[in-house]
Design an enzyme around this catalytic site. Structure first.
Site, PDB file in Angstrom:
ATOM      1  CB  THR A 157      23.971  35.180  23.414  1.00  0.00           C
ATOM      2  OG1 THR A 157      24.355  36.186  22.479  1.00  0.00           O
ATOM      3  CG2 THR A 157      23.784  35.784  24.792  1.00  0.00           C
ATOM      4  CE  LYS A 185      25.104  39.454  22.957  1.00  0.00           C
ATOM      5  NZ  LYS A 185      25.094  40.522  21.974  1.00  0.00           N
ATOM      6  N   GLY A 232      12.101  44.609  20.965  1.00  0.00           N
ATOM      7  CA  GLY A 232      11.815  43.269  20.446  1.00  0.00           C
ATOM      8  C   GLY A 232      13.088  42.719  19.840  1.00  0.00           C
ATOM      9  CB  CYS A 273      19.548  40.035  20.951  1.00  0.00           C
ATOM     10  SG  CYS A 273      20.482  39.175  19.673  1.00  0.00           S
TER      11      CYS A 273
END
Ligand SMILES: NC(=O)c1ccc[n+]([C@@H]2O[C@H](COP(=O)([O-])OP(=O)(O)OC[C@H]3O[C@@H](n4cnc5c(N)ncnc54)[C@H](O)[C@@H]3O)[C@@H](O)[C@H]2O)c1
Length: 442
Positions: free
Chosen positions: A122, A207, A260, A263
């Site tokens: 990402t 994303k 949490g 990501c």
């Protein structure tokens, strides 16, 4: 077809094994000597259901290999996927791209012949463009393309998510790169998976936008849970009534201790910075980050209040440490601030997690007692707290749990238990956003 996967972590290893299952020859290059040794010995360095079998089968079929030598890994690869970490940069919330750029520089120096360099990590908007510049600097005249192919898999169901995704997003700007990626994803095209081709910046932003939206949805239902507690409503019924609306959808409407994981926290922070830098700040994302941070730190106060206002000298049994079930990932898990506060306030913590205890050791305070199983964690406890909703905790006998404890407080931060059954078993039960809960505090 042959590809290289740089990074054999949660995303790299799963993606590599799944591409190999599609029939592609995949060379995984992993820099961590410990992880590499485990992979070569047939041991998985992470816990992900079904991964050991998938990896073993594809290694045996000669399609999947692991190495530490980048030159060997990228030799003859039509595409080189970058799947290294992009954690939060210390101090400012931006994504740390040092692993990505370091990998790209080294890959660029080794390429021979046309190759597509694909970011699976990402990465913020603009990273693809920067990669083009880096490669051109390192290897002027090299024939290559850059593409963005963000990954949407979830830990715990990563293989199924990769094999049957809702969509595949591919950002690239040349017909040649598109053909390489189209060929790689052909098995998914054949099962009618939507393949969304976009520009590179669009794929990069998609994303972050997807993760931020889901994080916002979780945060929204958490706020509704607080409101339910105040007004005597039940958040599960609210979530069901809301989620059955097809425009909204039922997923990610489960209240809990705050999101949490590896990501959502870092990606919401990074998107917040990307938007600020671009002069189009996202107040929704900024608020989501702030509300979630406050929620995670407020959870300990809720437990302390359930214990009568102090946990000093009290024994707290804890069920679950990972940020969600079916993973061993402890990154940014709500358990970390919760247990640090409880132990800081003088509690003795006895915890059990089916897969996360090894990773937890580096993150949780020294002195925490790691237990054999859930009943062991409840042994002699004044209060029991559910932090992660592992299935095995759902099936525990309330009577046996209660008998193992010396107190009767049960704080269920995931609402896995039926409040009536637990009250009947003698617990002082409190969940999240339900009428049996105590009022939110702290
Ligand atoms: N974990 C998830 O659920 C998930 C889902 C979607 C996207 N992502 C994204 O995917 C990326 C990777 O995440 P992850 O959870 O797999 O991280 P991870 O930390 O588990 O794995 C990264 C791996 O890359 C290795 N590595 C770093 N530099 C290297 C190099 N130069 N050469 C070879 N190996 C190198 C590390 O040793 C590590 O094993 C991140 O950008 C993340 O945001 C993660």
């Amino acid at each position: 077809m042959r590809i290289a996967m740089i990074g054999g972590g949660y995303v790299g290893l799963v993606s590599a094994a799944c591409f190999a299952e599609f029939g592609v020859e995949v060379a995984v290059v992993e820099a961590d000597a410990g992880k590499l040794a485990a992979l070569r010995a047939g041991r998985m360095p992470i816990y992900e259901p079904g991964l050991d079998k998938l990896v073993a089968e594809n290694v045996a079929a000669g399609r999947l290999s692991f190495g530490g030598d980048l030159a060997e890994g990228v030799a003859g690869a039509e595409a080189v996927f970058i799947a290294v970490g992009t954690p939060t940069r210390r101090g400012d919330g931006h994504a740390d791209l040092s692993y990505v750029y370091a990998a790209v520089e080294r890959v660029a120096a080794l390429l021979d012949g046309y190759t597509v360099i694909v970011t699976k990590s990402t990465v913020p908007v603009g990273t693809g463009r920067r990669i083009v510049e880096i490669v051109q600097q390192v290897r002027p005249g090299l024939d290559f393309d850059v593409a963005s192919n963000p990954e949407f898999l979830r830990e715990g169901s990563a293989i199924e998510d990769f094999m049957r995704p809702d969509r595949v997003v591919i950002g690239c700007e040349s017909a040649r790169a598109r053909e390489v990626l189209r060929a790689l994803y052909r098995p998914l095209y054949l099962i009618e998976t939507p393949i969304v081709f976009t520009g590179i910046e669009t794929a990069e932003l998609t994303k972050y936008a997807a993760n931020a939206f889901l994080a916002m949805k979780v945060t929204f239902i958490n706020e509704m849970a607080d409101l339910c507690e105040r007004v005597g409503a039940d958040v599960h019924d609210v979530a069901r009534g809301v989620g059955l609306d097809g425009r909204i959808g039922r997923k990610f409407l489960h209240p809990g201790p705050g999101f949490g994981g590896s990501c959502f926290p870092k990606d919401t922070l990074a998107l917040m910075r990307i938007a600020q830098d671009a002069g189009a700040p996202s107040r929704l994302v900024e608020t989501t980050v702030a509300v979630n941070d406050a929620r995670k730190s407020g959870m300990a106060a809720r437990i302390i209040a359930a214990c009568g206002g102090s946990v000093r000298g009290k024994v707290i049994g804890v069920l679950g440490l990972t940020f969600k079930p079916e993973t061993d990932d402890m990154r940014d898990s709500p358990s970390v601030p919760i247990l640090a506060r409880l132990m800081g306030d003088g509690a003795v913590v006895r915890a059990f997690d089916p897969e996360g205890m090894e990773q937890a050791r580096g993150l949780l305070p020294n002195g925490m007692i790691y237990c054999r199983d859930a009943l062991d964690a409840a042994q002699g406890a004044d209060a029991l707290v559910v932090i992660t909703e592992w299935n095995e905790f759902r099936a525990l006998s309330p009577a046996r749990l209660r008998a193992a404890m010396r107190g009767k407080v049960l704080v269920d931060l995931r609402n896995i238990y039926d409040p009536a059954a637990m009250t009947q078993a003698g617990f002082a039960y409190s969940g999240i956003g339900r009428q049996t809960s105590m009022p939110a505090s702290g």
